[in-house]
Write an enzyme that holds these catalytic residues in place. Structure first.
Site, PDB file in Angstrom:
ATOM      1  N   GLY A   9       0.733  -1.232  -0.071  1.00 19.51           N
ATOM      2  CA  GLY A   9      -0.079  -0.126   0.160  1.00 19.51           C
ATOM      3  C   GLY A   9       0.997   1.308  -0.152  1.00 19.51           C
ATOM      4  N   GLY A  14       1.181   4.395   3.672  1.00 23.91           N
ATOM      5  CA  GLY A  14       2.335   3.570   3.470  1.00 23.91           C
ATOM      6  C   GLY A  14       3.441   3.999   2.926  1.00 23.91           C
ATOM      7  N   ARG A  33      -1.188  -1.996  -5.752  1.00 25.81           N
ATOM      8  CA  ARG A  33      -1.721  -2.484  -6.938  1.00 25.81           C
ATOM      9  C   ARG A  33      -1.621  -1.747  -8.129  1.00 25.81           C
ATOM     10  NH1 ARG A  33      -7.950  -1.230  -6.431  1.00 25.81           N
ATOM     11  NH2 ARG A  33      -7.573   1.067  -5.901  1.00 25.81           N
ATOM     12  N   ALA A  77      -9.110   0.580   4.796  1.00 27.75           N
ATOM     13  CA  ALA A  77      -9.923  -0.434   5.736  1.00 27.75           C
ATOM     14  C   ALA A  77     -11.226  -0.911   4.886  1.00 27.75           C
ATOM     15  CB  ALA A  77     -10.410   0.491   7.094  1.00 27.75           C
ATOM     16  N   ASN A 103      -7.158   1.478   9.530  1.00 33.28           N
ATOM     17  CA  ASN A 103      -8.011   1.818  10.729  1.00 33.28           C
ATOM     18  C   ASN A 103      -9.129   0.800  10.687  1.00 33.28           C
ATOM     19  OD1 ASN A 103      -7.026   3.789  12.348  1.00 33.28           O
ATOM     20  ND2 ASN A 103      -8.180   5.218  10.853  1.00 33.28           N
ATOM     21  N   SER A 129      -1.172   5.700  14.885  1.00 31.93           N
ATOM     22  CA  SER A 129      -2.069   7.122  14.814  1.00 31.93           C
ATOM     23  C   SER A 129      -0.907   7.962  14.831  1.00 31.93           C
ATOM     24  CB  SER A 129      -2.384   6.969  16.547  1.00 31.93           C
ATOM     25  OG  SER A 129      -2.949   8.577  16.744  1.00 31.93           O
ATOM     26  N   GLY A 130      -1.401   9.206  14.186  1.00 37.59           N
ATOM     27  CA  GLY A 130      -0.319  10.251  13.974  1.00 37.59           C
ATOM     28  C   GLY A 130      -0.246  10.868  12.636  1.00 37.59           C
ATOM     29  N   LYS A 185      -7.078   1.542  19.386  1.00 39.38           N
ATOM     30  CA  LYS A 185      -7.010   2.740  18.361  1.00 39.38           C
ATOM     31  C   LYS A 185      -8.256   3.478  18.300  1.00 39.38           C
ATOM     32  CE  LYS A 185      -5.733   5.556  15.381  1.00 39.38           C
ATOM     33  NZ  LYS A 185      -5.725   5.746  14.028  1.00 39.38           N
ATOM     34  N   HIS A 188      -9.087   5.528  21.158  1.00 45.14           N
ATOM     35  CA  HIS A 188      -8.288   6.724  20.976  1.00 45.14           C
ATOM     36  C   HIS A 188      -8.778   7.849  20.119  1.00 45.14           C
ATOM     37  CE1 HIS A 188      -5.303   9.072  18.569  1.00 45.14           C
ATOM     38  NE2 HIS A 188      -4.680   8.848  19.400  1.00 45.14           N
ATOM     39  N   ASN A 189      -9.316   7.063  19.029  1.00 48.38           N
ATOM     40  CA  ASN A 189     -10.202   8.083  18.096  1.00 48.38           C
ATOM     41  C   ASN A 189     -11.206   8.832  18.571  1.00 48.38           C
ATOM     42  OD1 ASN A 189      -8.032   7.342  16.378  1.00 48.38           O
ATOM     43  ND2 ASN A 189      -9.382   7.206  14.808  1.00 48.38           N
ATOM     44  N   GLU A 192     -10.341  11.549  20.850  1.00 50.29           N
ATOM     45  CA  GLU A 192      -9.660  12.398  20.149  1.00 50.29           C
ATOM     46  C   GLU A 192     -10.861  13.188  19.531  1.00 50.29           C
ATOM     47  OE1 GLU A 192      -7.153  11.267  16.668  1.00 50.29           O
ATOM     48  OE2 GLU A 192      -8.373  12.595  15.405  1.00 50.29           O
ATOM     49  N   LYS A 263     -14.630  10.112   9.534  1.00 46.04           N
ATOM     50  CA  LYS A 263     -14.337   8.816   8.724  1.00 46.04           C
ATOM     51  C   LYS A 263     -14.965   7.637   9.522  1.00 46.04           C
ATOM     52  CE  LYS A 263     -10.801  10.080   5.736  1.00 46.04           C
ATOM     53  NZ  LYS A 263      -9.376   9.717   5.383  1.00 46.04           N
ATOM     54  N   ARG A 454     -41.550   0.472  33.663  1.00 46.42           N
ATOM     55  CA  ARG A 454     -41.285  -0.677  32.677  1.00 46.42           C
ATOM     56  C   ARG A 454     -42.104  -1.726  33.344  1.00 46.42           C
ATOM     57  NH1 ARG A 454     -36.351  -2.798  33.205  1.00 46.42           N
ATOM     58  NH2 ARG A 454     -36.336  -3.816  31.005  1.00 46.42           N
TER      59      ARG A 454
HETATM   60  P1  NAP Z   1      -4.891   6.314   0.785  1.00 43.82           P
HETATM   61  O1  NAP Z   1      -3.642   7.379   0.595  1.00 43.82           O
HETATM   62  O2  NAP Z   1      -6.213   6.685   0.204  1.00 43.82           O
HETATM   63  O3  NAP Z   1      -4.090   4.968   0.226  1.00 43.82           O
HETATM   64  C1  NAP Z   1      -5.031   3.721   0.397  1.00 43.82           C
HETATM   65  C2  NAP Z   1      -4.281   2.611  -0.086  1.00 43.82           C
HETATM   66  O4  NAP Z   1      -5.106   1.403  -0.256  1.00 43.82           O
HETATM   67  C3  NAP Z   1      -3.374   2.774  -1.698  1.00 43.82           C
HETATM   68  O5  NAP Z   1      -2.315   2.200  -1.498  1.00 43.82           O
HETATM   69  C4  NAP Z   1      -4.582   2.032  -2.516  1.00 43.82           C
HETATM   70  O6  NAP Z   1      -4.005   1.627  -3.466  1.00 43.82           O
HETATM   71  C5  NAP Z   1      -4.974   0.817  -1.471  1.00 43.82           C
HETATM   72  N1  NAP Z   1      -5.915   0.044  -2.003  1.00 43.82           N
HETATM   73  C6  NAP Z   1      -7.414   0.811  -1.978  1.00 43.82           C
HETATM   74  N2  NAP Z   1      -8.115  -0.156  -2.462  1.00 43.82           N
HETATM   75  C7  NAP Z   1      -7.474  -1.493  -2.898  1.00 43.82           C
HETATM   76  C8  NAP Z   1      -7.508  -2.485  -3.351  1.00 43.82           C
HETATM   77  N3  NAP Z   1      -8.974  -2.846  -3.712  1.00 43.82           N
HETATM   78  N4  NAP Z   1      -6.739  -3.390  -3.453  1.00 43.82           N
HETATM   79  C9  NAP Z   1      -5.634  -3.016  -3.267  1.00 43.82           C
HETATM   80  N5  NAP Z   1      -5.269  -1.820  -2.697  1.00 43.82           N
HETATM   81  C10 NAP Z   1      -6.213  -1.061  -2.577  1.00 43.82           C
HETATM   82  O7  NAP Z   1      -5.018   5.916   2.612  1.00 43.82           O
HETATM   83  P2  NAP Z   1      -4.163   6.387   3.590  1.00 43.82           P
HETATM   84  O8  NAP Z   1      -4.308   7.586   4.239  1.00 43.82           O
HETATM   85  O9  NAP Z   1      -2.786   5.942   3.338  1.00 43.82           O
HETATM   86  O10 NAP Z   1      -4.941   5.251   4.705  1.00 43.82           O
HETATM   87  C11 NAP Z   1      -4.362   3.888   4.690  1.00 43.82           C
HETATM   88  C12 NAP Z   1      -4.932   3.429   6.000  1.00 43.82           C
HETATM   89  O11 NAP Z   1      -4.373   4.078   7.259  1.00 43.82           O
HETATM   90  C13 NAP Z   1      -6.463   3.259   6.097  1.00 43.82           C
HETATM   91  O12 NAP Z   1      -6.993   2.318   6.930  1.00 43.82           O
HETATM   92  C14 NAP Z   1      -6.627   4.495   7.087  1.00 43.82           C
HETATM   93  O13 NAP Z   1      -7.929   4.622   7.988  1.00 43.82           O
HETATM   94  C15 NAP Z   1      -5.449   4.414   7.955  1.00 43.82           C
HETATM   95  N6  NAP Z   1      -5.075   5.481   8.737  1.00 43.82           N
HETATM   96  C16 NAP Z   1      -4.901   6.885   7.935  1.00 43.82           C
HETATM   97  C17 NAP Z   1      -4.260   7.765   8.591  1.00 43.82           C
HETATM   98  C18 NAP Z   1      -4.195   9.285   7.895  1.00 43.82           C
HETATM   99  O14 NAP Z   1      -4.054  10.211   8.654  1.00 43.82           O
HETATM  100  N7  NAP Z   1      -4.357   9.323   6.626  1.00 43.82           N
HETATM  101  C19 NAP Z   1      -4.017   7.732  10.065  1.00 43.82           C
HETATM  102  C20 NAP Z   1      -4.019   6.415  10.793  1.00 43.82           C
HETATM  103  C21 NAP Z   1      -4.593   5.476   9.922  1.00 43.82           C
HETATM  104  P3  NAP Z   1      -4.198   2.208  -4.919  1.00 43.82           P
HETATM  105  O15 NAP Z   1      -3.131   3.586  -4.816  1.00 43.82           O
HETATM  106  O16 NAP Z   1      -3.874   1.308  -6.089  1.00 43.82           O
HETATM  107  O17 NAP Z   1      -5.505   2.749  -5.030  1.00 43.82           O
END
Ligand code: NAP
Length: 480
Positions: A9, A14, A33, A77, A103, A129-130, A185, A188-189, A192, A263, A454
């Site tokens: 990812g 990621g 992907r 998620a 998440n 988180s962060g 987590k 925690h949210n 928050e 979210k 009741r």
């Molecule tokens: P993002 O930038 O939207 O990235 C989503 C990732 O999921 C991308 O690599 C995407 O690949 C992949 N994906 C989506 N659908 C897919 C599928 N069907 N098959 C394979 N890969 C797929 O999201 P993010 O912000 O990095 O968040 C990632 C996770 O971390 C989520 O669960 C989010 O809730 C959690 N999170 C986020 C934050 C934050 O602040 N952003 C904080 C804590 C936790 P493609 O590029 O190919 O679409």
């Protein structure tokens, strides 16, 4: 040479996590992907010194990893986690480890753990988180799953890449079995959401009850941030209030539409608390506040119908000039006491989940994991740890760490809630935190009447004050 770990990812989180891992001198393989994202990442973000191997097929990705493979999923998620893990299965071997760092909902994590265990895969849930910056520089990390696998294969890596306190403690530790990492987590949210809404209401009162400018409100938050309310959220709030609108309208905050997004993790916390018969009004009200904010058009219509000020006009100050300084002091006490109530509710919920699922959560330690790297980081969390060090905690408000402070804040807290309500301002978390305090500290509540009702309409029975609690009674309230 085979890579130590893989990150699946290459989205916002990621990419940052991959760089973080590399900066800690671990070798890693990355995969997305959509291969263009991986290519862009390698071209634009990765330095020569980073030991990152890009992969453009699942087969190559898995083949690049040392055994047992350790794959961190940082993907959207929901069902995507199932799809992605299923896709990996044909390349994995018994004993390989998949860590879901998104998440995810904790019940999904529990289901996945059981399902993939049948296929020989050690599945972990991991709360991170962060945000983007935390993932890059060190997030708070909450992993759960098999303890031995964690100790043997994941502990060092995850502790290294997590945030560290000024005293060198890592903000990562093993949380427990099952979905406990994602559960912690999630709560925690929820906390928050509560922290943010309490701050939002303080801002709202300073603006509309005191008539303060944004700069004056920023000064108040800056001052609070030097004291017991010191926290990342109070700090960024004071800074936000001084940022000018690039379009030249004044401060940017006034140009932002008052509709809050979400979210879903706050809602999950509220729903889970209801399911566990827990009382978490501060977190629930924070979710409701976002929901109500999103009904903007209806609110504008209703404000006009009930003669409240139209959008864009400042409400006239409601607090007399000579009382403003006392009000600001009172408000700090109300905010602090509300925060204690919010954490008391959140930690009671964690305790209830720990009891329900036999997770044996170390709640004092969990507070310490949130000291750095995450959005709710604050000096306050050290006090929660001290409260747990006192011994068994029934509710944080009853601990020596917080009890006297709450007692000394109650009068000010009531004055603030009364002032907010008298001014017609929507201050649900500060008000309902006080109501939670009043409810929790009430020896008598009107639930005796509830039980009578009741029993009247549904023969649901009641217990008597003068009989043992395991005896139930039914009364014939009226002849049919
Ligand atoms: P993002 O930038 O939207 O990235 C989503 C990732 O999921 C991308 O690599 C995407 O690949 C992949 N994906 C989506 N659908 C897919 C599928 N069907 N098959 C394979 N890969 C797929 O999201 P993010 O912000 O990095 O968040 C990632 C996770 O971390 C989520 O669960 C989010 O809730 C959690 N999170 C986020 C934050 C934050 O602040 N952003 C904080 C804590 C936790 P493609 O590029 O190919 O679409």
């Amino acid at each position: 040479m085979a890579c130590f770990v893989g990150v699946y990812g290459m989205g916002v989180m990621g990419q940052s996590l991959a760089l973080n891992i590399s900066h800690h001198h671990y070798t890693l393989a990355v995969y997305n992907r959509d291969g263009d994202k991986t290519r862009e990442f390698m071209q634009n973000k990765v330095q020569e010194t980073d030991q990152i191997t890009p992969s453009y097929s699942l087969k190559d990705f898995v083949a690049a990893l040392e055994r047992p493979r350790k794959i961190i999923l940082m993907v959207k998620a929901g069902t995507v986690v199932d799809l992605v893990t299923d896709g990996l299965l044909s390349y994995l071997e018994e004993g390989d480890i998949v860590i879901d760092a998104g998440n995810s909902f904790y019940k999904d994590t529990e289901r996945r753990m059981k399902h993939y265990a049948e296929k020989g895969i050690k599945f972990f849930g991991m709360g991170v988180s962060g945000g983007e910056k935390g993932a890059l520089l060190g997030p708070s990390i909450m992993p759960s799953g098999n303890r031995d696998v964690f100790n043997d294969h994941l502990k060092q890596l995850l502790k290294d890449i997590a945030a560290h306190t000024t005293t060198g403690d890592s903000c990562c530790d093993y949380i427990g079995k099952g979905g406990s990492g994602h559960y912690v987590k999630m709560v925690h949210n929820g906390i928050e959401y509560g922290d943010m809404q309490i701050i939002n209401e303080a801002y709202f009162m300073l603006k509309n009850a005191c008539g303060f400018s944004n700069a004056q409100i920023a000064d108040v938050f800056e001052d609070w941030n030097r004291g017991r309310l010191q926290s990342y959220l109070v700090e960024i709030t004071s800074k936000i209030l001084r940022v000018k609108d690039p379009c030249g309208t004044g401060e940017l905050v006034d140009a932002i539409l008052d509709e809050a997004g979400q979210k879903g993790t706050g809602m999950w916390t509220a729903m889970d608390a209801l399911e566990k018969h827990q009382c978490v009004p501060t977190m629930c009200e924070a979710v409701f506040a976002r929901n109500l904010s999103a009904q903007k058009d209806e609110r504008v219509y209703a404000a006009r119908e009930f003669g409240k000020q139209a959008e864009g006009q400042n409400l006239s100050p409601k607090i007399l000039q000579e009382e403003i300084s006392t009000f600001v002091t009172d408000l700090e006490q109300a905010v602090y006491a509300s925060k204690i109530m919010s954490y008391a509710q959140g930690f009671s919920l964690l305790q209830a989940a720990s009891d329900t699922y036999q997770w044996n959560l170390d709640l004092g330690n969990i507070a310490l994991l949130w000291r750095e790297g995450c959005i709710i980081r604050a000096v306050f969390l050290e006090r929660i740890k001290r409260a747990y060090d006192e011994g068994k905690v029934v509710n944080l408000m009853l601990t020596d760490e917080f009890k006297d402070e709450i007692k000394s804040s109650v009068a000010a807290w009531r004055r603030v809630v009364i002032a907010g309500i008298a001014a017609g301002l929507y201050v649900p978390t500060i008000a309902n935190s006080l109501l939670y305090f009043d409810g929790y500290t009430s020896e008598k509540l009107p639930a005796n009447l509830c039980q009578a009702q009741r029993d009247w309409f549904g023969a649901h029975t009641f217990k008597r004050v003068d009989k043992p609690r395991d005896e139930s009674f039914h009364h014939i309230w009226e002849q049919m």
